[in-house]
Write a protein that holds these residues in place. Structure first.
Motif, PDB file in Angstrom:
ATOM      1  N   SER A  23     -21.125   6.467  -5.869  1.00  0.00           N
ATOM      2  CA  SER A  23     -20.567   7.692  -6.403  1.00  0.00           C
ATOM      3  C   SER A  23     -21.602   8.799  -6.246  1.00  0.00           C
ATOM      4  O   SER A  23     -21.545   9.563  -5.296  1.00  0.00           O
ATOM      5  N   ILE A  49     -17.040   6.594  -3.576  1.00  0.00           N
ATOM      6  CA  ILE A  49     -16.018   6.642  -4.626  1.00  0.00           C
ATOM      7  C   ILE A  49     -16.454   7.679  -5.651  1.00  0.00           C
ATOM      8  O   ILE A  49     -17.245   7.372  -6.540  1.00  0.00           O
ATOM      9  N   LYS A  55     -12.027   5.596  -8.085  1.00  0.00           N
ATOM     10  CA  LYS A  55     -12.629   4.423  -8.717  1.00  0.00           C
ATOM     11  C   LYS A  55     -11.534   3.460  -9.190  1.00  0.00           C
ATOM     12  O   LYS A  55     -11.632   2.244  -9.004  1.00  0.00           O
ATOM     13  N   VAL A  61     -11.377   0.013 -11.085  1.00  0.00           N
ATOM     14  CA  VAL A  61     -12.075   0.336 -12.330  1.00  0.00           C
ATOM     15  C   VAL A  61     -11.011   0.697 -13.364  1.00  0.00           C
ATOM     16  O   VAL A  61     -10.122   1.496 -13.105  1.00  0.00           O
ATOM     17  N   VAL A  76     -18.911   1.130 -15.962  1.00  0.00           N
ATOM     18  CA  VAL A  76     -18.174   1.605 -14.792  1.00  0.00           C
ATOM     19  C   VAL A  76     -18.839   1.099 -13.516  1.00  0.00           C
ATOM     20  O   VAL A  76     -18.162   0.624 -12.600  1.00  0.00           O
ATOM     21  N   MET A  80     -17.200  -1.188 -10.591  1.00  0.00           N
ATOM     22  CA  MET A  80     -17.254  -0.725  -9.199  1.00  0.00           C
ATOM     23  C   MET A  80     -17.815  -1.823  -8.294  1.00  0.00           C
ATOM     24  O   MET A  80     -17.277  -2.084  -7.211  1.00  0.00           O
ATOM     25  N   THR A  97     -23.409   5.014 -10.035  1.00  0.00           N
ATOM     26  CA  THR A  97     -22.705   6.171 -10.568  1.00  0.00           C
ATOM     27  C   THR A  97     -23.677   6.922 -11.452  1.00  0.00           C
ATOM     28  O   THR A  97     -24.521   6.309 -12.113  1.00  0.00           O
TER      29      THR A  97
END
Length: 171
Positions: A23, A49, A55, A61, A76, A80, A97
């Motif tokens: 991310s 993503i 996601k 997710v 998260v 992922m 992320t």
């Protein structure tokens, strides 16, 4: 790990195929590996993503996880990483992320990682949060490099977890 060629050799020696779910780093991890000759033998895929919808739709997710923990969370990142394993033929995944610069919710430089490993139907993962300093570009570069540099050590931790659990996913 100073030389990414060492990482490619490590993955090849362990007969591992890697997928990334990125991310904040927006594909930099996969791109860095792409500079190394022989990476095609160990790099299966790279998912960029960014949005919550991506996601959820591409890596499965849970919307509840995003709502409960926020987009910049180890929870998260873990979903992922597991989703990237599910969506690929890779054996090991690294997910990232985070926030590259200050936002209303998170301090700039906050990066959440998850590393996941599958062995047959068994999947395990581990996660961590790291804080980097610098400009947006500097944070993203440091974050991408950190995600890759940590793979050998995280692989050993994942193997240990795999040996301890049997049956269901463990994060």
């Amino acid at each position: 790990m100073q030389d990414l060629a060492e990482l490619v050799d490590f993955l090849a020696d362990k007969e591992l195929r890697l997928t990334t779910a990125e991310s904040c780093t927006c594909g930099l991890m996969a791109s860095l590996l792409g500079d190394v000759p022989g990476c095609g033998q160990v790099l299966d895929s790279g998912f960029v993503i960014y949005s919550p919808e991506a996601k959820q739709g591409l890596l499965q997710v849970s919307p509840e996880t995003i709502e409960t923990y926020g987009l910049t969370s180890e929870e998260v990142a873990s979903e992922m990483a597991l989703g990237a394993l599910q969506a690929s033929v890779a054996d090991i995944a690294v997910a990232n992320t985070g926030v590259a610069d200050d936002s209303e919710e998170d301090a700039g430089g906050t990066q959440c990682y998850a590393y996941a490993l599958k062995d047959g139907e068994q999947r395990v993962c581990i996660s961590e949060t790291v804080k980097f300093e610098g400009s947006r570009v500097e944070v993203r570069k440091q974050a991408a490099r950190h995600g890759l540099d940590q793979l050998p050590g995280k692989y050993r931790q994942l193997i240990q977890r795999l040996e301890k659990v049997k049956g269901s996913d463990l994060c």
